[in-house]
Design an enzyme around this catalytic site. Structure first.
Site, PDB file in Angstrom:
ATOM      1  N   ASP A 192     -17.595   6.671  24.660  1.00 19.50           N
ATOM      2  CA  ASP A 192     -18.994   7.004  24.907  1.00 19.50           C
ATOM      3  C   ASP A 192     -19.041   8.007  26.057  1.00 19.50           C
ATOM      4  O   ASP A 192     -18.079   8.725  26.289  1.00 19.50           O
ATOM      5  CB  ASP A 192     -19.812   5.738  25.195  1.00 19.50           C
ATOM      6  CG  ASP A 192     -21.265   5.864  24.765  1.00 19.50           C
ATOM      7  OD1 ASP A 192     -21.951   6.773  25.272  1.00 19.50           O
ATOM      8  OD2 ASP A 192     -21.725   5.079  23.912  1.00 19.50           O
ATOM      9  N   HIS A 215     -18.181  11.158  24.816  1.00 16.20           N
ATOM     10  CA  HIS A 215     -19.431  11.830  24.471  1.00 16.20           C
ATOM     11  C   HIS A 215     -19.882  12.815  25.539  1.00 16.20           C
ATOM     12  O   HIS A 215     -21.025  13.250  25.538  1.00 16.20           O
ATOM     13  CB  HIS A 215     -20.532  10.792  24.215  1.00 16.20           C
ATOM     14  CG  HIS A 215     -20.295   9.958  23.004  1.00 16.20           C
ATOM     15  ND1 HIS A 215     -21.184   8.981  22.583  1.00 16.20           N
ATOM     16  CD2 HIS A 215     -19.283   9.947  22.098  1.00 16.20           C
ATOM     17  CE1 HIS A 215     -20.719   8.410  21.479  1.00 16.20           C
ATOM     18  NE2 HIS A 215     -19.562   8.979  21.175  1.00 16.20           N
TER      19      HIS A 215
END
Length: 367
Positions: A192, A215
């Site tokens: 993430d 991310h």
């Protein structure tokens, strides 16, 4: 933001052996049920450190229980927590292993038939002022790896944070409702956001960060469930992002309110990043569609300076701003991004963009 945080030196580290606490428990010092579990032992050690105001140095490897029922049966949302401690110093040399695999394969993000359950954070700092966290390795957290919340004057330095790229919701460092936070010289590879900065955070600086996979580095998400949010005075600089799904991102939900302002991304290198520069004012991380709303978190005074590298998608710069609250004061200065097809593009909607220096791809200045 140019000033370095200075923390006053504390007393020398106090060495504690976990086995000493286990021996005391086995000898009859039972103050809690299941006192000899790793989680309970760490809780007792943390209490002793707090009472004695001693620095914490973590050596060796501490492993979290891999059985989810240990956490779910007690509704535990955090593994190791330091709460309301001033001048705390947590020093490294050791590793925290969250053993998160069972959480990831049972996540609703991995399997939509599963019930969505929030996993525990590996290392949580809440209401800690003049905090130093340095030199730790944290891996495979059940969910977020490190959270800084409601804290002031924080230095986080030289952390190595790792989890597989497919592991859901495993943010590296998450900053919430905190002021004057410096994150420096960290290597973060997760599934993430490498760094996520959310509401109530001001005067945040991240420098010398390596990110990938993951991310990217994100402001937000902000304004979920029609909430008010504010993030300001953020500097992200001297970062390298490799193979991430996003580069530098600002993400807000429709229907929220508040501001994300005075944010600078500069001196950043990107390699094979899918969305190198992105503002998404229509963010929707939901099982059901998000309908257009009449309000949004305002985004203004955002500067991108000296950002270079390669995009793995044809849209290297994407400003998707709200119909109701446009993005204003976006400055692009010496941003140069190319792809396998060198003619990548800039896509923008409801954004006022000013170009300085030499930029590619070029974003027109009109609304």
């Amino acid at each position: 933001m140019d000033e370095q945080l200075e923390l006053t030196p504390g007393p020398p580290p106090r060495v504690v052996d976990v086995d000493d606490y286990r021996a005391r428990a086995d000898a009859g010092d039972h103050t809690e049920v299941n006192e000899t579990t790793p989680t309970a032992l760490l809780s007792r050690i943390a209490r002793d450190f707090c009472r004695n105001a001693a620095p914490v140095q973590i050596r060796g490897t501490l492993e979290a229980p891999s059985n989810r029922s240990v956490w779910l049966d007690r509704d535990l949302q955090e593994w190791i927590t330091f709460d309301n401690i001033d001048h705390l110093r947590v020093l490294g040399g050791g590793t925290l292993n969250g053993n998160g695999h069972q959480w990831w394969i049972n996540s609703c993000k991995t399997d939509r038939s599963m019930r969505c359950v929030t996993g525990p954070t590996a290392l949580y700092f809440r209401r800690c002022n003049h905090l130093l966290v340095e030199g730790l390795q944290i891996r495979d957290s059940m969910q977020m790896h490190v959270v800084i919340a409601y804290s002031w004057r924080v230095l986080v330095s030289r952390l190595l944070i790792t989890a597989p790229g497919w592991s859901p919701n495993t943010d590296g460092i998450h900053v919430s409702n905190s002021r004057e936070v410096l994150i420096s010289g960290c290597i973060i590879s997760t599934g993430d956001d490498c760094i996520s900065i959310v509401t109530g955070s001001m005067f945040i600086r991240a420098t010398g960060i390596f990110c990938g996979p993951g991310h990217g580095i994100s402001i937000g998400s902000l304004g979920a469930n029609k909430s008010w949010a504010h993030v300001s005075d953020v500097l992200v600089e001297k970062a390298t992002l490799v193979g991430t799904t996003n580069g530098v991102r600002i993400k807000t939900w429709q229907g929220g309110d508040g501001h994300a302002e005075r944010i600078t991304f500069q001196d950043i290198s990107m390699h094979n990043v899918t969305n190198p520069v992105i503002i998404d004012q229509n963010y929707c991380d939901s099982m059901t569609p998000c309908h257009e709303q009449g309000s949004a978190v305002a985004i203004n005074n955002i500067r991108y300076r000296n950002i270079r590298g390669t995009s793995s998608s044809k849209v290297a710069i994407n400003f998707a701003c709200s119909n109701s609250v446009h993005c204003d004061g976006i400055v692009m200065q010496d941003v140069f991004l190319v792809g396998e097809d060198p003619y990548v593009s800039c896509s923008y909607m409801n954004a006022r963009v000013v170009e300085l220096g030499y930029n590619f791809p070029y974003c027109r200045a009109e609304m």
